[in-house]
Design a protein around this motif. Structure first.
Motif, mmCIF file in Angstrom:
data_model
loop_
_atom_site.group_PDB
_atom_site.id
_atom_site.type_symbol
_atom_site.label_atom_id
_atom_site.label_comp_id
_atom_site.label_asym_id
_atom_site.label_seq_id
_atom_site.Cartn_x
_atom_site.Cartn_y
_atom_site.Cartn_z
ATOM 1 N N THR A 6 6.109 3.516 0.030
ATOM 2 C CA THR A 6 6.963 2.345 0.145
ATOM 3 C C THR A 6 6.529 1.347 -0.924
ATOM 4 O O THR A 6 5.362 1.295 -1.296
ATOM 5 C CB THR A 6 6.821 1.720 1.542
ATOM 6 O OG1 THR A 6 5.431 1.531 1.826
ATOM 7 C CG2 THR A 6 7.417 2.614 2.600
ATOM 8 N N PRO A 7 7.445 0.557 -1.454
ATOM 9 C CA PRO A 7 7.073 -0.384 -2.523
ATOM 10 C C PRO A 7 6.207 -1.516 -1.984
ATOM 11 O O PRO A 7 6.321 -1.910 -0.822
ATOM 12 C CB PRO A 7 8.423 -0.905 -3.016
ATOM 13 C CG PRO A 7 9.362 -0.698 -1.870
ATOM 14 C CD PRO A 7 8.888 0.534 -1.163
ATOM 15 N N PRO A 14 3.486 -1.397 2.674
ATOM 16 C CA PRO A 14 3.519 -0.950 4.059
ATOM 17 C C PRO A 14 3.244 0.552 4.183
ATOM 18 O O PRO A 14 3.654 1.335 3.327
ATOM 19 C CB PRO A 14 4.958 -1.261 4.507
ATOM 20 C CG PRO A 14 5.496 -2.208 3.487
ATOM 21 C CD PRO A 14 4.802 -1.891 2.202
ATOM 22 N N VAL A 15 2.558 0.935 5.236
ATOM 23 C CA VAL A 15 2.356 2.357 5.496
ATOM 24 C C VAL A 15 3.675 2.965 5.959
ATOM 25 O O VAL A 15 4.531 2.293 6.534
ATOM 26 C CB VAL A 15 1.256 2.596 6.549
ATOM 27 C CG1 VAL A 15 -0.094 2.157 6.032
ATOM 28 C CG2 VAL A 15 1.584 1.907 7.876
ATOM 29 N N THR A 16 3.829 4.260 5.715
ATOM 30 C CA THR A 16 5.031 4.967 6.126
ATOM 31 C C THR A 16 4.840 5.570 7.521
ATOM 32 O O THR A 16 3.707 5.721 8.006
ATOM 33 C CB THR A 16 5.361 6.093 5.141
ATOM 34 O OG1 THR A 16 4.325 7.092 5.214
ATOM 35 C CG2 THR A 16 5.462 5.566 3.712
ATOM 36 N N ALA A 17 5.961 5.947 8.150
ATOM 37 C CA ALA A 17 5.890 6.604 9.458
ATOM 38 C C ALA A 17 5.118 7.916 9.356
ATOM 39 O O ALA A 17 4.354 8.275 10.267
ATOM 40 C CB ALA A 17 7.301 6.850 9.992
ATOM 41 N N LEU A 31 -3.956 6.674 1.645
ATOM 42 C CA LEU A 31 -2.800 5.858 1.302
ATOM 43 C C LEU A 31 -2.757 5.668 -0.214
ATOM 44 O O LEU A 31 -3.409 4.776 -0.766
ATOM 45 C CB LEU A 31 -2.896 4.497 2.002
ATOM 46 C CG LEU A 31 -3.061 4.524 3.530
ATOM 47 C CD1 LEU A 31 -3.215 3.100 4.064
ATOM 48 C CD2 LEU A 31 -1.882 5.229 4.193
ATOM 49 N N PRO A 32 -2.012 6.507 -0.926
ATOM 50 C CA PRO A 32 -1.937 6.361 -2.391
ATOM 51 C C PRO A 32 -1.255 5.053 -2.781
ATOM 52 O O PRO A 32 -0.275 4.627 -2.155
ATOM 53 C CB PRO A 32 -1.098 7.566 -2.825
ATOM 54 C CG PRO A 32 -1.100 8.507 -1.659
ATOM 55 C CD PRO A 32 -1.234 7.657 -0.445
ATOM 56 N N GLY A 33 -1.771 4.406 -3.811
ATOM 57 C CA GLY A 33 -1.134 3.210 -4.346
ATOM 58 C C GLY A 33 -0.984 2.096 -3.335
ATOM 59 O O GLY A 33 -0.031 1.312 -3.397
ATOM 60 N N PHE A 34 -1.939 1.976 -2.432
ATOM 61 C CA PHE A 34 -1.811 1.030 -1.321
ATOM 62 C C PHE A 34 -2.062 -0.414 -1.756
ATOM 63 O O PHE A 34 -1.395 -1.337 -1.285
ATOM 64 C CB PHE A 34 -2.802 1.423 -0.220
ATOM 65 C CG PHE A 34 -2.757 0.558 1.006
ATOM 66 C CD1 PHE A 34 -1.648 0.552 1.829
ATOM 67 C CD2 PHE A 34 -3.842 -0.252 1.355
ATOM 68 C CE1 PHE A 34 -1.605 -0.230 2.976
ATOM 69 C CE2 PHE A 34 -3.817 -1.026 2.486
ATOM 70 C CZ PHE A 34 -2.699 -1.021 3.302
#
Length: 284
Positions: A6-7, A14-17, A31-34
């Protein structure tokens, strides 16, 4: 795990489902690119100011100074230095963005259906020092496989740690591996009670579970693990420190279990007392 990112709309995306599901299934998630890399570069500069370019020049704590005087060394896992995160203009927004994501990862609701919030617990710079060099603080050895939960003196699970590297690293830096699904085994004791071994020796059934490969991080990638998840790391075989930052969160309804804890002063607290907002503010 490959998940569509997510951007970022702030410091953290934000983390994804899918990432939330992975966290609950395996007890950890990458979490890549967090995190915004520019924020991490600024944090690395702050860490170097506090600890020196060698990550070993910060003052010895009173407890560690006494241990060194007796010929003992500090924790081999890393050299921990408290951050001023809650009051730091760069780190504070990261803490609050991560707190909102911890609330999503926690995935708990009250009896009335509201989401259970998240509290700040602690944050540290935690460089792992080069194994081939002597260290004033220790912090230059491998990280034995262990579980974090018992060290935090809390009465319920749900806490998690955001492990945030401040540079790009691979396994040669001593990055973590996780025992998949080990968070379902319950509380497995303090790391100091395993004798000459670690959690995998004390609970050999854990060896039947699959283990992740040591992590490889690009700048901005992080991992998050529950405080019941067994994890460990090799030594840092580079010729420079492995710089990282830890943010520890707890559920909003957490209480002190009455046991001694090095992470906070409990002299004015009573067992089973809720964690107060002043020292442990809500961040999600």
């Amino acid at each position: 795990m490959k998940a569509e990112r997510t951007p970022r709309t702030g410091v953290c995306r934000p983390v994804t489902a899918e990432e939330v599901d992975h966290f609950h299934e395996f007890g950890w998630v990458k979490l890549p690119g967090f995190v915004d890399p520019d924020v991490l570069r600024a944090m690395l500069g702050d860490a170097r100011e506090k600890m020196g370019d060698d990550a070993d020049s910060n003052p010895l704590s009173p407890g560690l100074a006494a241990a060194v005087a007796e010929g003992r060394t500090g924790l081999s896992y890393f050299n921990a230095q408290r951050s001023s995160g809650l009051s730091h203009p760069v780190i504070r927004p990261l803490i609050h963005d991560a707190g909102g994501n911890a609330k999503r990862l926690q995935r708990r609701t009250t009896a009335g259906g509201a989401d259970v919030g998240v509290r700040y617990y602690s944050d540290f710079f935690v460089p792992k020092l080069p194994a081939a060099k002597e260290s004033r603080h220790g912090g230059n050895g491998p990280t034995a496989f262990h579980q974090d939960f018992i060290t935090f003196s809390v009465d319920r699970s749900g806490g998690m740690t955001f492990w945030i590297p401040l540079e790009s690293y691979g396994p040669e830096a001593g990055t973590m591996s996780f025992v998949n699904g080990s968070h379902r085994a319950g509380v497995l004791g303090d790391y100091t009670t395993y004798g000459d071994g670690d959690a995998l020796d004390a609970f050999p059934e854990l060896r039947e579970l699959p283990m992740s490969e040591p992590m490889t991080y690009e700048l901005g990638d992080v991992t998050v693990h529950t405080h019941l998840t067994i994890h460990g790391a090799g030594a840092n075989t580079m010729d420079r420190p492995r710089w990282a930052y830890l943010l520890v969160t707890q559920p909003a309804d957490v209480r002190w279990n009455g046991s001694p804890c090095p992470n906070f002063d409990s002299t004015a607290m009573k067992p089973w007392e809720p964690f107060g907002d002043e020292r442990f503010p809500l961040i999600g």
